[in-house]
Design a protein around this motif. Structure first.
Motif, PDB file in Angstrom:
ATOM      1  N   VAL A 107      -2.568  -5.845  -0.049  1.00  0.00           N
ATOM      2  CA  VAL A 107      -1.117  -5.879  -0.223  1.00  0.00           C
ATOM      3  C   VAL A 107      -0.682  -4.526  -0.775  1.00  0.00           C
ATOM      4  O   VAL A 107      -1.206  -4.071  -1.784  1.00  0.00           O
ATOM      5  N   ALA A 108       0.244  -3.912  -0.071  1.00  0.00           N
ATOM      6  CA  ALA A 108       0.710  -2.576  -0.457  1.00  0.00           C
ATOM      7  C   ALA A 108       2.199  -2.607  -0.755  1.00  0.00           C
ATOM      8  O   ALA A 108       2.971  -3.265  -0.053  1.00  0.00           O
ATOM      9  N   GLU A 109       2.563  -1.905  -1.818  1.00  0.00           N
ATOM     10  CA  GLU A 109       3.976  -1.686  -2.121  1.00  0.00           C
ATOM     11  C   GLU A 109       4.294  -0.268  -1.666  1.00  0.00           C
ATOM     12  O   GLU A 109       3.697   0.686  -2.172  1.00  0.00           O
ATOM     13  N   VAL A 110       5.210  -0.137  -0.746  1.00  0.00           N
ATOM     14  CA  VAL A 110       5.511   1.187  -0.220  1.00  0.00           C
ATOM     15  C   VAL A 110       6.946   1.574  -0.594  1.00  0.00           C
ATOM     16  O   VAL A 110       7.892   0.858  -0.280  1.00  0.00           O
ATOM     17  N   ASP A 111       7.054   2.683  -1.289  1.00  0.00           N
ATOM     18  CA  ASP A 111       8.369   3.211  -1.655  1.00  0.00           C
ATOM     19  C   ASP A 111       8.897   3.972  -0.435  1.00  0.00           C
ATOM     20  O   ASP A 111       8.398   5.050  -0.105  1.00  0.00           O
ATOM     21  N   THR A 112       9.868   3.412   0.201  1.00  0.00           N
ATOM     22  CA  THR A 112      10.318   3.990   1.469  1.00  0.00           C
ATOM     23  C   THR A 112      11.132   5.270   1.261  1.00  0.00           C
ATOM     24  O   THR A 112      11.416   5.980   2.209  1.00  0.00           O
ATOM     25  N   GLU A 113      11.509   5.557   0.014  1.00  0.00           N
ATOM     26  CA  GLU A 113      12.220   6.810  -0.240  1.00  0.00           C
ATOM     27  C   GLU A 113      11.275   7.971  -0.505  1.00  0.00           C
ATOM     28  O   GLU A 113      11.496   9.087  -0.055  1.00  0.00           O
ATOM     29  N   THR A 114      10.219   7.715  -1.265  1.00  0.00           N
ATOM     30  CA  THR A 114       9.289   8.796  -1.611  1.00  0.00           C
ATOM     31  C   THR A 114       7.999   8.739  -0.797  1.00  0.00           C
ATOM     32  O   THR A 114       7.212   9.685  -0.823  1.00  0.00           O
ATOM     33  N   GLY A 115       7.777   7.629  -0.132  1.00  0.00           N
ATOM     34  CA  GLY A 115       6.543   7.487   0.639  1.00  0.00           C
ATOM     35  C   GLY A 115       5.341   7.084  -0.193  1.00  0.00           C
ATOM     36  O   GLY A 115       4.227   6.938   0.323  1.00  0.00           O
ATOM     37  N   ARG A 116       5.538   6.875  -1.463  1.00  0.00           N
ATOM     38  CA  ARG A 116       4.398   6.522  -2.315  1.00  0.00           C
ATOM     39  C   ARG A 116       3.912   5.096  -2.012  1.00  0.00           C
ATOM     40  O   ARG A 116       4.707   4.187  -1.850  1.00  0.00           O
ATOM     41  N   VAL A 117       2.599   4.954  -1.918  1.00  0.00           N
ATOM     42  CA  VAL A 117       2.005   3.643  -1.670  1.00  0.00           C
ATOM     43  C   VAL A 117       1.252   3.214  -2.920  1.00  0.00           C
ATOM     44  O   VAL A 117       0.448   3.982  -3.463  1.00  0.00           O
ATOM     45  N   ARG A 118       1.521   2.010  -3.362  1.00  0.00           N
ATOM     46  CA  ARG A 118       0.713   1.438  -4.441  1.00  0.00           C
ATOM     47  C   ARG A 118       0.039   0.179  -3.914  1.00  0.00           C
ATOM     48  O   ARG A 118       0.693  -0.694  -3.370  1.00  0.00           O
ATOM     49  N   ILE A 119      -1.272   0.117  -4.085  1.00  0.00           N
ATOM     50  CA  ILE A 119      -1.986  -1.075  -3.650  1.00  0.00           C
ATOM     51  C   ILE A 119      -1.904  -2.096  -4.776  1.00  0.00           C
ATOM     52  O   ILE A 119      -2.355  -1.834  -5.888  1.00  0.00           O
ATOM     53  N   SER A 120      -1.290  -3.228  -4.501  1.00  0.00           N
ATOM     54  CA  SER A 120      -1.164  -4.214  -5.584  1.00  0.00           C
ATOM     55  C   SER A 120      -2.279  -5.247  -5.534  1.00  0.00           C
ATOM     56  O   SER A 120      -2.638  -5.806  -6.570  1.00  0.00           O
ATOM     57  N   ARG A 121      -2.813  -5.516  -4.362  1.00  0.00           N
ATOM     58  CA  ARG A 121      -3.929  -6.472  -4.290  1.00  0.00           C
ATOM     59  C   ARG A 121      -4.933  -6.053  -3.215  1.00  0.00           C
ATOM     60  O   ARG A 121      -4.552  -5.567  -2.152  1.00  0.00           O
ATOM     61  N   VAL A 122      -6.190  -6.297  -3.519  1.00  0.00           N
ATOM     62  CA  VAL A 122      -7.240  -6.228  -2.499  1.00  0.00           C
ATOM     63  C   VAL A 122      -8.013  -7.536  -2.617  1.00  0.00           C
ATOM     64  O   VAL A 122      -8.597  -7.821  -3.668  1.00  0.00           O
ATOM     65  N   VAL A 123      -7.950  -8.332  -1.579  1.00  0.00           N
ATOM     66  CA  VAL A 123      -8.666  -9.607  -1.583  1.00  0.00           C
ATOM     67  C   VAL A 123      -9.778  -9.489  -0.550  1.00  0.00           C
ATOM     68  O   VAL A 123      -9.508  -9.188   0.616  1.00  0.00           O
ATOM     69  N   ALA A 124     -11.005  -9.705  -0.978  1.00  0.00           N
ATOM     70  CA  ALA A 124     -12.124  -9.391  -0.090  1.00  0.00           C
ATOM     71  C   ALA A 124     -13.132 -10.532  -0.008  1.00  0.00           C
ATOM     72  O   ALA A 124     -13.617 -11.016  -1.026  1.00  0.00           O
ATOM     73  N   VAL A 125     -13.400 -10.933   1.210  1.00  0.00           N
ATOM     74  CA  VAL A 125     -14.528 -11.828   1.478  1.00  0.00           C
ATOM     75  C   VAL A 125     -15.613 -10.973   2.113  1.00  0.00           C
ATOM     76  O   VAL A 125     -15.379 -10.339   3.150  1.00  0.00           O
TER      77      VAL A 125
END
Lengths: 273, 767, 157
Positions: free
Chosen positions: B621-639
């Motif tokens: 799950v990524a939060e993408v700031d559409t104004e600055t282009g910054r991506v923050r990964i809020s979740r990584v769920v892995a099997v």
């Protein structure tokens, strides 16, 4: 990783530091916390012939109320700025930004004077000094002089400090009301790709930019647009006016201009302008 | 109660935590002199001459060597079946081919003296045009090796047809998309990255009475021994390689580098022990790089989501001197179709030399590139037909009843249940709620948009055939020595192998010593790479332990005057006795003493019947700031399903580390050169090595599908996290922007690239 | 140039070249090799030690600058034969290390972090470790260990 050899002299007083600087000539450098200079020396991008260590001049480490200004000794470390009660009262933006410089280890060694004297436009604190109409107190063989921040930064890694002079104090205006510092970088420990400082010292907002040219800059067009009654969003449109950002691995000049506009708007909004 | 499957804390840790490990540069070495290399500042140039006189006269300097001083044969092309004319000199010989290439070796009494003198080596360069872009290199306008007549190192599958692949592998059908209703094509760059183990390269060499001891920070000490012996023209028995603690490898420390090997030559020439450690800046341009593929991806199928054909055309950047990196498209081909049942495929790859740092294996080594390509292709296809990417995946997965499953490129997957992995990850992530939140954000027009990225992957572990050595010896004091040919550098074999032996012998983990990384003590070994260790070396140790138990049972039977069939091992007490009469027995110590010199021991060389294929599914799950282009990964769920898990604590550690590196590739890291071949990411200030502050906590979900190919049911786990996470992150970033018309964002998805993708899409183009 | 400092409670005197970095002094002159070097640009934090109680990167301090200082390295965090420091214990319990190379610096940075902020949030731990790079663990278990140490009985030390 291993600096080129140099002579080393430890100053026991400000006057001794100045006479040591005169003695060792132009290739000597002042060593404070060393966190701007030593990394360059390890890569041999800087090869000073001598280092004049002023790191033990405890008398230059303080934050004091100086009436309408706040006086900060040049050797005050970032960490001390971060936790200063005086700054929390009179210029909290300084504490906040000091807490964003480098990483904790850097903040335990690096000093505000070193950061300002290095003259790196990507540094955080110089822009704050600029926004707070800083006065830089410089001492040399002929005595002390005071240079306004607007005349202090001459170019990339170039300042008003002469080769035999020492920055001893930084005097900042106190802030009133809301302020904001917008640091945009890719990694927490990175220099700012672009940064924006917004603060009010006399009712009107001051806006300064990090890494938008060879020196830290005041966003004059933004300030005058606001003075003329523009909304933050309108004023922010002129954030990159007069700026001359470089293109590098972090961002192109074009993107930096864009970021400046977005960050100025956000900064103005956060500061309640 | 079995110890296997428990979260046993590492035996290794107290030392690392209290006094630190013993890495090569930590070792005391009496009388050693220091070597520093003077390196090329040009990407491609003829060497007019090297003036070493000033350096030779500098304080403390013993010698300065250039190519002219060396009597060693050039190093052969490091890519199996690669163009044989592309050899590597020990020091640049007449021409330099990348920035950082060693030109001269300076030997001095202290490291500082050697560094100072290396700056005094004056090289006269006559610049040649630099070829940095692999696609340009294929045009052969400037040749790195004029004697080769081409920059092409090798082609796939042709170069391997009839050798490693069936002869007909070369014969492929170009008309595979004829039946497709929808075809999507995209050029994808799987960018060059730097492996960045925290410990850089280092080495030391010392000769005593004609015998060499070499200390190496390596994943494969026996391989280094053989390479040294061959290079120096001595018998392998005359070489001892010691690999003490190794500060990470990630594939880049499998082989030995010229600077390391040359230490032995210098030591022999000077009659002094030598030592060398590079700086990080040197490491960034000389430790091999990873990935570096340009991929032409084409995928086709029906409008209702069935994939019918897939085509991948790869250009692999091999760097200046082809090494194993040039060969890795082999594994990209092996894993071409991933978890999907695709009827028709086409694969082609060309490895090409450029004026850049050579490429090598890096965590995943050819397989992350395959997964990234098809997982991105699936999302492109899903976007094209307007179907949820989870549904397209489900529609095309290889069913769990079809194993062993043979793919169109001839790979035989051992076992899998891909749909279960997908179900688990979607449930754990609460995929439906995420989609609702995404819709809400899109509706609101918030600057921060939500992206949900998926990947389902399968990978090959223990992919190169080979055996592994393991031995178990019970000492007269009843404690145990285990020797292993694997060469751990963070994986925790000391603990894991002790667990395996403890399980069989009933000896406490604390009383089991695991020895590795010394070719005089461990007679044979292949090493630790390709996620092979547990399923080869672990099994070997496990089998040796079983044999020791049987030997002990026989001996106990003799001593107890009973039939071996009646003698049982009481694991709780570490004692053999006749079933039903526990009062009379023999302890391990007694049996080891009775066995005579050397105690009780057994050794095995285990060769697995084939590779194994771990698989899994990731949601990011990524939060993408559409104004600055910054991506923050809020979740990584892995099997991640690696078969039976020996120690979940260590397995999770491998997954965490893999995920971080995978996220870093998708978002942060890229080795960049300017057009003249100058590296612009040659230190850790400029190279965006990911830190804790850019990552979230990871959510790992347990799933175990044991492989039938070994008695432990174990597959590899070292590379899975990396393989699964990269495309999930990239897909999440694109997904966040899908409603803006964005279809692709190149890796790493830097703020500027995200911003440009949005801007281009808004301007009416299709990014 | 003569320097004199206290390292792990022991006083050390030596004559060094002014250009000697503190990390090289600790490793080569004093022989304490637990402190590692992972980069040459003050980014990785592998060389982190405590200088007068605070975390610093010993690759960016000259030995002459540390003259008179009190230094603690990983070797001095706990008594040689005593129990491990709670932070060391937490790292072990949480499998917060793999190859071990970043570990001494990471532990020292974490100790300093909790001295300044005894009950950090997860985000504060992540930000607080921004100056220490690890390639093996993905930081997940390191963050977990620091949080565990913060909430350990008796609190952080």
């Amino acid at each position: 990783m291993i600096p080129a050899a140099f002579e080393y002299a430890r100053a026991g007083s400000v006057d001794e530091a100045i006479s040591l600087l005169s003695e060792h000539g132009e290739d000597a450098k002042v060593l404070a916390g060393g966190h701007s200079l030593l990394p360059l020396m390890k890569l041999r991008l800087a090869t000073p012939s001598a280092l004049i260590d002023v790191g033990r001049l405890q008398e230059l480490s303080y934050v004091r109320d100086a009436g309408d200004r706040i006086a900060i000794g040049a050797l005050t470390r970032h960490r001390d700025l971060q936790v200063s009660d005086e700054l929390a009262r009179s210029a909290p933006i300084v504490s906040h930004v000091a807490g964003l410089v480098g990483d904790p280890q850097v903040r335990h060694r690096g000093t505000i004077g070193g950061s300002v004297a290095h003259g790196d436009p990507a540094s955080d604190l110089p822009a704050v000094v600029l926004a707070l109409d800083g006065e830089l107190v410089i001492r040399g063989p002929a005595g002390e002089r005071v240079v306004p921040a607007s005349e202090f930064f001459h170019g990339f890694l170039e300042t008003a400090i002469g080769p035999d002079e020492l920055l001893v104090e930084i005097r900042l205006r106190k802030t009133q009301g809301g302020w904001s510092y917008q640091k945009f970088n890719r990694r927490a420990q990175d220099w700012a790709t672009v940064g924006v400082a917004v603060a009010r010292t006399d009712g009107t907002p001051a806006v300064a930019l990090v890494n938008m040219g060879a020196t830290p800059l005041r966003a004059a067009a933004v300030e005058s647009a606001l003075a003329a009654g523009a909304s933050p969003a309108e004023a922010a449109e002129s954030a990159a006016e007069g700026a001359d950002p470089s293109s590098d691995i972090q961002a192109s000049a074009e993107f930096r201009r864009h970021l400046a506009r977005v960050l100025v708007r956000r900064g103005l909004e956060e500061a309640g302008v | 109660m079995s110890i296997l499957g428990n979260r046993v804390l590492r035996k290794e840790d107290p030392k690392f935590l209290t006094v630190g490990g013993s890495y090569v540069d930590d070792l005391p070495l009496e009388g050693a002199v220091h070597v520093v290399y003077a390196r090329s500042t040009m990407a491609h140039a003829r060497i007019g001459g090297v003036d070493k006189s000033e350096a030779e006269a500098a304080p403390g300097v013993l010698a300065v060597y250039t190519a002219a001083d060396i009597d060693l044969a050039p190093i052969p092309n490091g890519a199996p079946f690669g163009n044989p004319a592309m050899t590597r000199p020990w020091l640049a010989d007449g021409v330099v081919r990348y920035v950082g290439e060693p030109v001269a070796a300076v030997v001095a009494q202290t490291r500082a003296q050697a560094v100072d003198a290396a700056e005094m080596v004056i090289v006269d360069y006559d610049p040649l045009p630099a070829v940095v872009d692999p696609e340009a290199a294929l045009r052969d306008e400037t040749l790195l090796f004029p004697e080769a007549g081409t920059n092409l190192v090798m082609t796939f599958p042709d170069a391997l047809a009839g050798i490693m692949l069936p002869a007909e592998a070369a014969d492929q059908d170009e008309g595979i998309f004829d039946d497709c209703e929808v075809v999507v094509a995209r050029r994808i760059v799987n960018q060059r990255v730097a492996p960045c183990p925290l410990e850089v390269r280092a080495g030391a060499a010392s000769w005593t009475e004609g015998r060499l001891t070499q200390w190496a920070t390596t994943q494969a000490p026996h391989g280094v021994r053989d390479t040294l012996a061959q290079s120096l023209g001595v018998d392998p028995t005359a070489v001892r390689v010691v690999s003490p603690d190794v500060g990470g490898g990630f594939g880049a420390k499998i082989g030995a580098y010229p600077e390391e090997l040359f230490l032995a030559w210098i030591s022999r020439a000077l009659g002094r022990p030598t030592r060398w450690v590079e700086t990080r800046s040197e490491s960034m341009t000389n430790l091999g790089h990873g990935r570096a593929q340009v991929q032409d991806v084409r995928i086709g199928g029906t409008r209702d989501g069935r994939i019918l054909a897939y085509r991948l055309d790869v250009i692999q950047d091999s760097g200046a001197y082809p090494a194993i990196g040039a060969f890795l498209p082999m594994f990209t081909r092996t894993m071409l179709t991933g978890v999907y049942d695709v009827p028709k495929v086409y694969f082609k790859a060309r490895s090409v030399a450029t004026n850049t740092t050579p490429t090598v294996a890096y965590r995943g080594a050819g397989r992350p590139e395959a997964t990234a390509a098809i997982e991105r292709a699936i999302d492109l296809f899903a976007a094209e037909i307007g179907m949820d990417p989870a549904d397209v995946r489900r529609r095309n997965l290889v069913g769990k009843d079809r194993f062993p499953f043979t793919t169109p490129t001839g790979t035989v997957y051992d076992v899998g249940d891909y749909e279960r992995a997908l179900d688990l990850v979607l449930e754990a992530a609460d995929y439906k709620s995420l989609r609702k939140e995404q819709a809400r954000r899109r509706q609101s027009g918030d600057a921060s948009q939500l992206g949900i990225g998926l990947s389902v992957y399968v990978e090959i572990t223990n992919g190169l055939p080979g055996s592994e050595f393991g031995s178990v010896q019970v000492r007269p004091d009843g404690k145990v020595t285990v020797r292993t040919g694997t060469s751990p550098h963070g994986q925790g074999h000391v603990t894991s192998w002790a667990m395996l032996v403890s399980e069989q012998l009933g000896v406490a983990v604390d009383d089991i010593e695991v020895v590795h990384g010394d070719t005089d003590v461990v007679p044979r070994g292949v090493g630790t790479y390709g996620s092979r260790s547990l399923q080869t070396g672990g099994v070997a140790v496990n089998q040796a332990a079983g044999q020791v138990v049987e030997k002990a049972r026989q001996l106990a039977a003799d001593l107890l005057e009973a039939s071996p069939d009646d003698v049982v091992l009481d694991k709780a007490g570490g004692r053999f006795h006749v079933a039903g009469t526990p009062a009379v027995g023999r302890t391990w110590s007694e049996l080891a003493q009775a066995a005579g010199e050397g105690g009780l021991s057994a050794e095995t060389d285990f060769t697995a019947p084939g590779p194994t294929f771990p698989f899994g599914a990731h949601v990011v799950v990524a939060e993408v700031d559409t104004e600055t282009g910054r991506v923050r990964i809020s979740r990584v769920v892995a099997v991640d399903d690696a078969g039976r898990i020996l120690n979940p604590l260590l397995a999770e550690g491998q997954i965490h580390g893999g995920i971080a590196q995978g996220v870093a590739q998708a978002l942060m890291e890229e080795v960049v050169y300017d057009e003249d071949g100058n590296p612009v990411t040659s230190n850790l200030a400029d190279y965006e090595f990911v830190s804790a502050a850019e990552l979230p906590a990871f959510e790992t979900i347990h799933m175990e599908t044991p492989t039938p190919l070994n008695e432990l049911g174990a597959k590899g786990i070292g590379e899975s996290g990396t393989i699964g996470s990269t495309p999930a992150v990239q897909n999440a970033v694109v997904d966040a922007l899908a409603h803006l018309g964005v279809r692709h964002v190149p890796m790493p998805a830097t703020p500027e690239r995200v911003w440009r993708a949005i801007a281009e899409s808004r301007a009416g183009g299709n990014s | 140039m003569k320097v004199s400092m206290t390292i792990n409670g022991r006083s050390v005197d030596a004559d060094v070249e002014p250009r000697t970095l503190l990390v090289h002094f600790i490793r080569n002159d004093v022989g304490l090799t637990g402190t590692n070097v992972g980069c040459d640009t003050t980014n990785c934090g592998a060389c982190t030690i405590l200088m007068d109680g605070e975390s610093v990167k010993s690759c960016t301090v000259l030995a002459v600058q540390a003259d008179g200082a009190s230094i603690t390295t990983i070797e001095g965090l706990a008594e040689p034969d005593g129990p491990m420091h709670p932070m060391q214990e937490a790292f072990r319990e949480n499998h917060a290390l793999q190859c071990g190379y970043c570990t001494p610096g990471m532990v020292m940075a974490a100790v300093s972090l909790l001295q300044e902020n005894p009950s950090p949030t997860e985000a504060e731990v992540r930000e607080g470790l921004e100056g220490n790079l690890c390639r093996c663990t993905g930081y997940h278990n390191i963050v977990k260990a620091v949080l565990a140490a913060a909430s350990a009985p008796g609190g952080p030390k």
